[in-house]
Design an enzyme around this catalytic site. Structure first.
Site, PDB file in Angstrom:
ATOM      1  N   SER A 135     -24.416  23.600 -26.463  1.00 14.24           N
ATOM      2  CA  SER A 135     -25.166  23.085 -25.327  1.00 14.24           C
ATOM      3  C   SER A 135     -25.715  24.265 -24.534  1.00 14.24           C
ATOM      4  O   SER A 135     -24.944  25.080 -24.026  1.00 14.24           O
ATOM      5  CB  SER A 135     -24.239  22.227 -24.451  1.00 14.24           C
ATOM      6  OG  SER A 135     -24.897  21.842 -23.265  1.00 14.24           O
ATOM      7  N   LYS A 161     -28.239  21.406 -28.198  1.00 14.84           N
ATOM      8  CA  LYS A 161     -28.590  20.523 -27.073  1.00 14.84           C
ATOM      9  C   LYS A 161     -29.157  21.405 -25.976  1.00 14.84           C
ATOM     10  O   LYS A 161     -28.622  22.480 -25.714  1.00 14.84           O
ATOM     11  CB  LYS A 161     -27.329  19.796 -26.595  1.00 14.84           C
ATOM     12  CG  LYS A 161     -27.439  19.129 -25.230  1.00 14.84           C
ATOM     13  CD  LYS A 161     -26.245  18.224 -24.989  1.00 14.84           C
ATOM     14  CE  LYS A 161     -25.596  18.477 -23.647  1.00 14.84           C
ATOM     15  NZ  LYS A 161     -24.415  17.602 -23.440  1.00 14.84           N
ATOM     16  N   LYS A 163     -30.495  21.484 -21.872  1.00 12.83           N
ATOM     17  CA  LYS A 163     -30.476  20.787 -20.588  1.00 12.83           C
ATOM     18  C   LYS A 163     -31.899  20.674 -20.081  1.00 12.83           C
ATOM     19  O   LYS A 163     -32.688  21.619 -20.198  1.00 12.83           O
ATOM     20  CB  LYS A 163     -29.623  21.574 -19.583  1.00 12.83           C
ATOM     21  CG  LYS A 163     -28.141  21.621 -19.949  1.00 12.83           C
ATOM     22  CD  LYS A 163     -27.502  20.265 -19.766  1.00 12.83           C
ATOM     23  CE  LYS A 163     -25.983  20.335 -19.935  1.00 12.83           C
ATOM     24  NZ  LYS A 163     -25.353  19.034 -19.717  1.00 12.83           N
ATOM     25  N   ASP A 188     -30.332  16.762 -22.596  1.00  8.63           N
ATOM     26  CA  ASP A 188     -29.401  16.170 -21.628  1.00  8.63           C
ATOM     27  C   ASP A 188     -29.944  16.370 -20.219  1.00  8.63           C
ATOM     28  O   ASP A 188     -30.130  17.498 -19.770  1.00  8.63           O
ATOM     29  CB  ASP A 188     -28.025  16.838 -21.775  1.00  8.63           C
ATOM     30  CG  ASP A 188     -26.955  16.180 -20.908  1.00  8.63           C
ATOM     31  OD1 ASP A 188     -27.264  15.207 -20.191  1.00  8.63           O
ATOM     32  OD2 ASP A 188     -25.794  16.643 -20.945  1.00  8.63           O
ATOM     33  N   GLU A 213     -29.858  12.277 -23.534  1.00 10.42           N
ATOM     34  CA  GLU A 213     -28.585  12.005 -22.861  1.00 10.42           C
ATOM     35  C   GLU A 213     -28.774  11.794 -21.364  1.00 10.42           C
ATOM     36  O   GLU A 213     -29.405  12.609 -20.694  1.00 10.42           O
ATOM     37  CB  GLU A 213     -27.636  13.188 -23.138  1.00 10.42           C
ATOM     38  CG  GLU A 213     -26.215  13.020 -22.630  1.00 10.42           C
ATOM     39  CD  GLU A 213     -25.323  14.193 -23.030  1.00 10.42           C
ATOM     40  OE1 GLU A 213     -25.699  14.977 -23.937  1.00 10.42           O
ATOM     41  OE2 GLU A 213     -24.244  14.337 -22.434  1.00 10.42           O
ATOM     42  N   ASP A 238     -23.612   9.396 -20.900  1.00  6.36           N
ATOM     43  CA  ASP A 238     -22.486  10.289 -20.614  1.00  6.36           C
ATOM     44  C   ASP A 238     -21.893   9.818 -19.279  1.00  6.36           C
ATOM     45  O   ASP A 238     -20.989   8.966 -19.243  1.00  6.36           O
ATOM     46  CB  ASP A 238     -22.992  11.743 -20.561  1.00  6.36           C
ATOM     47  CG  ASP A 238     -21.953  12.772 -20.125  1.00  6.36           C
ATOM     48  OD1 ASP A 238     -20.850  12.385 -19.717  1.00  6.36           O
ATOM     49  OD2 ASP A 238     -22.238  13.986 -20.168  1.00  6.36           O
ATOM     50  N   LYS A 262     -16.040  11.653 -23.388  1.00  6.01           N
ATOM     51  CA  LYS A 262     -15.277  12.745 -22.783  1.00  6.01           C
ATOM     52  C   LYS A 262     -13.988  12.128 -22.274  1.00  6.01           C
ATOM     53  O   LYS A 262     -14.036  11.190 -21.464  1.00  6.01           O
ATOM     54  CB  LYS A 262     -16.038  13.367 -21.596  1.00  6.01           C
ATOM     55  CG  LYS A 262     -17.273  14.162 -21.979  1.00  6.01           C
ATOM     56  CD  LYS A 262     -17.986  14.707 -20.744  1.00  6.01           C
ATOM     57  CE  LYS A 262     -19.248  15.465 -21.150  1.00  6.01           C
ATOM     58  NZ  LYS A 262     -20.110  15.770 -19.979  1.00  6.01           N
ATOM     59  N   GLY A 290     -18.532  17.900 -23.880  1.00  9.48           N
ATOM     60  CA  GLY A 290     -17.737  19.045 -23.434  1.00  9.48           C
ATOM     61  C   GLY A 290     -17.949  19.307 -21.963  1.00  9.48           C
ATOM     62  O   GLY A 290     -18.938  18.867 -21.378  1.00  9.48           O
TER      63      GLY A 290
END
Ligand code: OSB
Ligand code: MG
Length: 368
Positions: A135, A161, A163, A188, A213, A238, A262, A290
């Site tokens: 990520s 991934k 952000k 995400d 996400e 998430d 998670k 994570g």
């Protein structure tokens, strides 16, 4: 299990590089390590609350408070039979899932150590290694993001991934996609958008992403349904999924096609397994998220991700992606096939580097 004493370690660890999301930038990661003593054994758990209430409302401060003043008194000097007994004891505490999960993880570690079984065995895992990805936080520019992705790909990460946030979305994702036409890529947003942004984000749908996400507000499963209807790319939730019940709501509302699991956000590994099982019944793929964990939480994530319905790579990178020095003696390394081995030792299967833990400690509270 007779609980004899509980020690809370509020720690801060320098990250090898800052991690920036739509809600802020971290250079050091704070968390709370929960240490529970019982019948001559020590169990460790990691509460993944962070310094600031950016990911959700919990912080290391609130979790220290909830753990010390509300969770500890429900178990200290008492016989906690199993994790469901623990969940029943804490069921009167509204929310504070990350705090509950930190304590529950320490109980799992104790149970495994007592029975000589790994957490993977206890949870019903079916794999000895799990597929992982990386990520990447928001970088200075789309170009530096593409360079960062290239570096991780060269290290062997087969899934990336990135952000995103308003102003740093389509262009950033396109830059990485252009560089890597076949890379397994996902984005995400950490709740940074509203439905008003959906049309502007629509070009993401042409980038062959694995998933988008948590684009919208954490407390809004309903609008995610509307968002999903507009996109062919699977929406993954998430932040919105804070219990197995919320997973059911999302499934029934068709608000997403994938769920990020998670254990922290769901209130414990027991709740994560329940969510996994529910999603499996409904053919909803899951993957392990994570929270920049230490070796303690990373060992837990690897065991969890070994369950059968974790069919997408997890946000579980190698230790050196996060920390120069971890608090566990064991470090996790990336294998050539973009996998990491699931620990096989009893409980979490890791040991504490007490000196490292001490050097990172901001505050320590003992309850007995
Ligand atoms: O939303 O998945 C998230 C880190 C902190 C808070 C929230 C998130 C993340 C990550 C990092 O994406 C994943 C990792 O641990 O590598
Ligand atoms: Mg996320």
């Amino acid at each position: 299990m007779k609980i004899e004493s509980i020690t809370l370690h509020h720690i801060s660890m320098p990250l090898v590089s800052p991690f920036e999301t739509s809600f802020g930038r971290e250079t050091d990661r704070q968390c709370v390590i929960v240490e529970i003593h019982s019948e001559g054994l020590i169990g460790y758990g990691e509460c993944v609350a962070t310094r600031d209430p950016g990911y959700n409302y919990e912080t290391t401060g609130t979790s220290m408070h909830i753990l010390r003043d509300f969770i500890a008194p429900l178990i200290i000097r008492q016989n906690v039979k199993n994790v469901l007994d623990f969940q029943q004891r804490v069921s009167g505490i509204r929310g504070h899932q990350l705090a509950k999960a930190g304590a529950e993880m320490a109980l799992w570690d104790l149970l495994g150590k007592r029975e000589g079984k790994s957490l993977r065995e206890l949870l019903g895992g079916v794999r000895e290694k799990v597929e992982v990805g990386v990520s990447i936080g928001i970088q200075e520019s789309a170009q530096s993001l593409a360079r960062s992705a290239a570096e991780y790909v060269s290290q062997g990460y087969a899934r990336v991934k990135i952000k995103i946030k308003p102003g740093r979305d389509v262009e950033d994702a396109s830059a990485v996609r252009k560089e890597f036409p076949n890379l397994r890529l996902q984005v995400d947003a950490n709740s940074a958008y509203s439905m008003d942004d959906a049309d502007r984000l629509k070009p993401l749908d042409d980038l062959n992403l694995l998933l988008i996400e948590q684009p919208l507000f954490e407390d809004d499963i309903w609008d995610h349904r509307k968002f999903q209807k507009k996109f062919t790319t699977p929406v993954c939730l998430d932040e919105s999924i804070v219990s197995p019940r919320h997973a059911r709501y999302a499934i029934e509302m068709q608000a997403c096609k994938i769920i990020n699991i998670k254990a922290g956000r769901l209130g414990g590994l027991s709740q994560a397994v329940m969510t996994h099982d529910l999603c499996r019944q409904h053919n909803m793929p899951v993957w392990c998220g994570g929270m920049l964990e230490t070796g303690i939480g990373r060992a837990s994530n690897l065991a969890l991700a070994s369950l059968p319905n974790f069919t997408l790579p997890g946000d579980i990178s190698a230790s050196d992606r996060y920390y120069k020095r971890d608090i566990t003696n064991e470090r996790f390394v990336l294998d050539a096939d973009s996998t990491i081995d699931v620990p096989a030792g009893a409980g979490l299967g890791v040991t504490m580097d007490d000196e490292a833990l001490k050097s990172y400690t901001l505050a320590k509270v003992i309850v007995n």
